[in-house]
Design a protein around this motif. Structure first.
Motif, PDB file in Angstrom:
ATOM      1  N   LEU A   1       0.921  -1.303  -0.027  1.00 34.35           N
ATOM      2  CA  LEU A   1       0.075   0.077   0.092  1.00 34.35           C
ATOM      3  C   LEU A   1       0.923   1.076   0.211  1.00 34.35           C
ATOM      4  O   LEU A   1       0.406   2.333  -0.719  1.00 34.35           O
ATOM      5  N   VAL A   2       1.669   1.326   0.726  1.00 32.86           N
ATOM      6  CA  VAL A   2       2.693   2.489   0.973  1.00 32.86           C
ATOM      7  C   VAL A   2       3.375   2.863  -0.508  1.00 32.86           C
ATOM      8  O   VAL A   2       3.438   3.820  -1.083  1.00 32.86           O
ATOM      9  N   ARG A   3       4.015   1.558  -0.953  1.00 30.15           N
ATOM     10  CA  ARG A   3       4.533   1.857  -2.396  1.00 30.15           C
ATOM     11  C   ARG A   3       3.479   2.489  -3.426  1.00 30.15           C
ATOM     12  O   ARG A   3       3.698   3.028  -4.419  1.00 30.15           O
ATOM     13  N   GLU A   4       2.416   1.791  -3.497  1.00 28.13           N
ATOM     14  CA  GLU A   4       0.974   2.109  -4.444  1.00 28.13           C
ATOM     15  C   GLU A   4       0.766   3.589  -4.290  1.00 28.13           C
ATOM     16  O   GLU A   4       0.804   4.439  -5.386  1.00 28.13           O
ATOM     17  N   VAL A   5       0.575   4.082  -3.133  1.00 28.09           N
ATOM     18  CA  VAL A   5       0.164   5.403  -2.954  1.00 28.09           C
ATOM     19  C   VAL A   5       1.100   6.440  -3.164  1.00 28.09           C
ATOM     20  O   VAL A   5       0.818   7.676  -3.714  1.00 28.09           O
ATOM     21  N   ALA A   6       2.396   6.212  -2.523  1.00 32.31           N
ATOM     22  CA  ALA A   6       3.615   7.037  -2.764  1.00 32.31           C
ATOM     23  C   ALA A   6       4.040   7.190  -4.286  1.00 32.31           C
ATOM     24  O   ALA A   6       4.332   8.290  -4.597  1.00 32.31           O
ATOM     25  N   GLY A   7       3.883   6.146  -5.070  1.00 37.06           N
ATOM     26  CA  GLY A   7       4.656   6.117  -6.188  1.00 37.06           C
ATOM     27  C   GLY A   7       5.930   6.596  -6.292  1.00 37.06           C
ATOM     28  O   GLY A   7       6.735   5.983  -5.633  1.00 37.06           O
ATOM     29  N   VAL A   8       6.372   7.486  -7.032  1.00 38.29           N
ATOM     30  CA  VAL A   8       7.674   7.810  -7.239  1.00 38.29           C
ATOM     31  C   VAL A   8       8.028   9.277  -6.585  1.00 38.29           C
ATOM     32  O   VAL A   8       8.964   9.922  -6.652  1.00 38.29           O
ATOM     33  N   ALA A   9       6.986   9.723  -5.989  1.00 38.66           N
ATOM     34  CA  ALA A   9       7.085  10.937  -5.250  1.00 38.66           C
ATOM     35  C   ALA A   9       7.960  10.826  -4.104  1.00 38.66           C
ATOM     36  O   ALA A   9       8.042   9.876  -3.428  1.00 38.66           O
ATOM     37  N   PRO A  10       8.874  11.917  -3.849  1.00 38.19           N
ATOM     38  CA  PRO A  10       9.747  11.917  -2.713  1.00 38.19           C
ATOM     39  C   PRO A  10       9.311  11.941  -1.342  1.00 38.19           C
ATOM     40  O   PRO A  10       7.875  12.320  -0.999  1.00 38.19           O
ATOM     41  N   LEU A  11       9.342  11.127  -0.227  1.00 37.98           N
ATOM     42  CA  LEU A  11       8.710  11.064   1.021  1.00 37.98           C
ATOM     43  C   LEU A  11       9.214  11.776   2.199  1.00 37.98           C
ATOM     44  O   LEU A  11      10.283  11.899   2.352  1.00 37.98           O
ATOM     45  N   ALA A  12       8.317  12.616   2.647  1.00 37.36           N
ATOM     46  CA  ALA A  12       8.796  13.433   3.840  1.00 37.36           C
ATOM     47  C   ALA A  12       8.356  12.657   4.938  1.00 37.36           C
ATOM     48  O   ALA A  12       8.859  12.907   6.099  1.00 37.36           O
ATOM     49  N   GLY A  13       7.676  11.463   5.185  1.00 38.55           N
ATOM     50  CA  GLY A  13       7.278  10.582   6.127  1.00 38.55           C
ATOM     51  C   GLY A  13       6.366   9.643   6.039  1.00 38.55           C
ATOM     52  O   GLY A  13       5.342   9.640   5.211  1.00 38.55           O
ATOM     53  N   VAL A  14       6.581   8.404   6.477  1.00 40.28           N
ATOM     54  CA  VAL A  14       5.376   7.475   6.750  1.00 40.28           C
ATOM     55  C   VAL A  14       5.115   7.020   8.073  1.00 40.28           C
ATOM     56  O   VAL A  14       5.706   6.902   8.969  1.00 40.28           O
ATOM     57  N   ASP A  15       3.429   7.205   8.459  1.00 40.89           N
ATOM     58  CA  ASP A  15       3.065   7.014   9.450  1.00 40.89           C
ATOM     59  C   ASP A  15       2.009   5.974   9.438  1.00 40.89           C
ATOM     60  O   ASP A  15       1.062   5.956   8.702  1.00 40.89           O
ATOM     61  N   LEU A  16       2.445   4.931  10.219  1.00 40.61           N
ATOM     62  CA  LEU A  16       1.568   3.576  10.348  1.00 40.61           C
ATOM     63  C   LEU A  16       0.802   3.505  11.653  1.00 40.61           C
ATOM     64  O   LEU A  16       1.499   3.699  12.763  1.00 40.61           O
ATOM     65  N   PHE A  17      -0.535   3.459  11.569  1.00 43.22           N
ATOM     66  CA  PHE A  17      -1.232   3.317  12.610  1.00 43.22           C
ATOM     67  C   PHE A  17      -2.043   1.905  12.550  1.00 43.22           C
ATOM     68  O   PHE A  17      -2.975   1.675  11.834  1.00 43.22           O
ATOM     69  N   LEU A  18      -1.422   0.871  13.443  1.00 39.02           N
ATOM     70  CA  LEU A  18      -2.012  -0.623  13.267  1.00 39.02           C
ATOM     71  C   LEU A  18      -2.633  -1.068  14.253  1.00 39.02           C
ATOM     72  O   LEU A  18      -1.962  -1.026  15.523  1.00 39.02           O
ATOM     73  N   SER A  19      -3.589  -1.901  14.016  1.00 38.50           N
ATOM     74  CA  SER A  19      -4.305  -2.821  15.172  1.00 38.50           C
ATOM     75  C   SER A  19      -3.415  -3.885  15.263  1.00 38.50           C
ATOM     76  O   SER A  19      -2.606  -4.370  14.492  1.00 38.50           O
ATOM     77  N   GLY A  20      -3.373  -4.372  16.636  1.00 37.44           N
ATOM     78  CA  GLY A  20      -2.399  -5.460  17.093  1.00 37.44           C
ATOM     79  C   GLY A  20      -1.098  -5.054  17.624  1.00 37.44           C
ATOM     80  O   GLY A  20      -0.135  -5.840  17.919  1.00 37.44           O
ATOM     81  N   LEU A  21      -0.767  -3.634  17.924  1.00 34.17           N
ATOM     82  CA  LEU A  21       0.577  -3.356  18.517  1.00 34.17           C
ATOM     83  C   LEU A  21       0.092  -2.912  19.590  1.00 34.17           C
ATOM     84  O   LEU A  21       0.001  -1.432  19.961  1.00 34.17           O
ATOM     85  N   ASP A  22      -0.186  -3.798  20.591  1.00 37.38           N
ATOM     86  CA  ASP A  22      -0.413  -3.422  21.983  1.00 37.38           C
ATOM     87  C   ASP A  22       0.619  -3.812  23.013  1.00 37.38           C
ATOM     88  O   ASP A  22       0.624  -3.117  23.976  1.00 37.38           O
ATOM     89  N   PHE A  23       1.849  -4.204  22.579  1.00 37.02           N
ATOM     90  CA  PHE A  23       3.018  -4.364  23.672  1.00 37.02           C
ATOM     91  C   PHE A  23       4.112  -3.662  23.207  1.00 37.02           C
ATOM     92  O   PHE A  23       4.316  -3.752  21.768  1.00 37.02           O
ATOM     93  N   PRO A  24       4.938  -3.031  23.801  1.00 34.15           N
ATOM     94  CA  PRO A  24       6.207  -2.369  23.363  1.00 34.15           C
ATOM     95  C   PRO A  24       7.014  -3.514  22.189  1.00 34.15           C
ATOM     96  O   PRO A  24       7.706  -3.262  21.289  1.00 34.15           O
ATOM     97  N   ALA A  25       6.884  -5.121  22.773  1.00 30.49           N
ATOM     98  CA  ALA A  25       7.827  -5.956  22.038  1.00 30.49           C
ATOM     99  C   ALA A  25       7.018  -6.338  20.726  1.00 30.49           C
ATOM    100  O   ALA A  25       7.900  -6.611  19.702  1.00 30.49           O
TER     101      ALA A  25
END
Length: 340
Positions: free
Chosen positions: A62-86
């Motif tokens: 998905l990141v590659r699809e929406v970014a295409g060839v544009a230069p990236l200033a940042g990628v922010d991921l908000f994902l279910s299932g990241l509940d512990f630091p580990a």
């Protein structure tokens, strides 16, 4: 990094925001002026459900699809299932070699839900969709989190919990251990099975996925609205579980005496069930009389985009433009969602 259009130079740099849950993942690329470049959707990307490898595959594509060839200033991921630091550390290691990963932000999807609903410093968000979870933010950046890994961490509810409990009651109706309930017939209709015992056998022998039980949640509310006592009790229990999460955040953040927004997201909480909503409001106001309950009316990925733009240093005009393009001009004045 600009492209010339007439006599105006347009900065092609983008930030990418991803909101990934148990059933779907949304990604958006947006320029720093707030203009939306591209958006895409795929299946679920929760590492707890899909596994770490599959989750990374979905997100990377998905990141590659929406970014295409544009230069990236940042990628922010908000994902279910990241509940512990580990779990966060394992995910960082899994994406470390991807070209967009350096400097990427990684957080739980609840923080996208929260930002989609409010820009307030102190706030609470509960999501009740496939599962259930909550986060709280206090003054000075204090956070309240919950493990949210099912019964072993004290959780109950969401589509999966409601569906499993509906089947539990239907099984007891059929064999005489419990009261009659309209859920028995409803389960057979929704899942297209001849009988509850046959459904139980299919689940036991792996001929059917346990995940199918989440499809029963709307039937619980339909039966409750029709006056079924068993279904009504399940709706009340779900309301009490949502209120318990809010109450825990209120007490741990010392918010009981002040006004603050409570953002309610996820398919169960956004479906407009009056009995559920009224009971949640009553229970929350018992402990926090000034709390302002808001049912999220915009996709959580809007919050992910706003957080990503803020992290990249975008101004208020860019935030308003991004929201307007993502959810319509009717929301443009409410930067960050339905509550300020």
């Amino acid at each position: 990094m600009g492209a010339v259009t007439g006599d105006q130079t347009v900065d092609q740099t983008v930030v990418v925001a991803v909101d990934g849950g148990g059933s779907k993942t949304d990604a958006v690329a947006v320029r720093l002026d707030g203009s939306v470049v591209s958006r895409a959707r795929a299946g679920g990307s929760s590492p707890q459900i899909e596994g770490l490898t599959r989750s990374v595959e979905v997100v990377d594509a998905l990141v590659r699809e929406v970014a295409g060839v544009a230069p990236l200033a940042g990628v922010d991921l908000f994902l279910s299932g990241l509940d512990f630091p580990a779990e966060e550390e394992a995910y960082r290691q899994a994406i470390a070699d991807l070209p967009w990963a350096p400097g990427a932000l990684l957080d739980n999807d609840l923080f996208a839900v929260l930002r989609a609903g409010t820009s307030a410093e102190a706030a609470v968000a509960v999501i009740c969709g496939t599962g259930i979870n909550a986060v709280g933010l206090g003054h000075g950046g204090t956070r309240v989190r919950f493990p949210a890994v099912g019964a072993i961490s004290g959780d109950w509810g969401g589509g999966g919990g409601l569906g499993s409990e509906a089947l539990w009651h239907a099984a007891r109706h059929v064999d005489g251990r419990g009261p009659a309930t309209a859920l028995t017939e409803g389960i057979c209709r929704v899942l297209d099975v001849p009988s509850v015992p046959e459904l139980i056998a299919d689940l036991h022998f792996g001929r059917r996925s346990q995940g199918d039980l989440r499809l029963l949640a709307p039937e619980v509310f339909r039966a409750s609205d029709a006056g079924d006592a068993v279904a009504g009790a399940l709706v009340d229990r779900q309301a009490d579980e949502v209120a318990a999460l809010v109450t825990a955040c209120v007490r741990r953040l010392d918010l009981a005496g002040e006004p603050f927004p409570v953002v309610l997201g996820g398919s169960v909480l956004q479906a407009g069930h009056r009995r559920l909503e009224d009971r949640i409001a009553a229970r929350v106001h018992d402990v926090a009389p000034h709390a302002e309950l808001h049912h999220l009316r915009v996709p959580p990925v809007v919050g992910a985009v706003l957080r990503a733009l803020e992290r990249a240093g975008a101004d208020g005009g860019a935030l308003a433009r991004a929201e307007a393009e993502l959810v319509g001009t009717a929301h443009a004045a409410l930067v960050g969602g339905v509550a300020r």
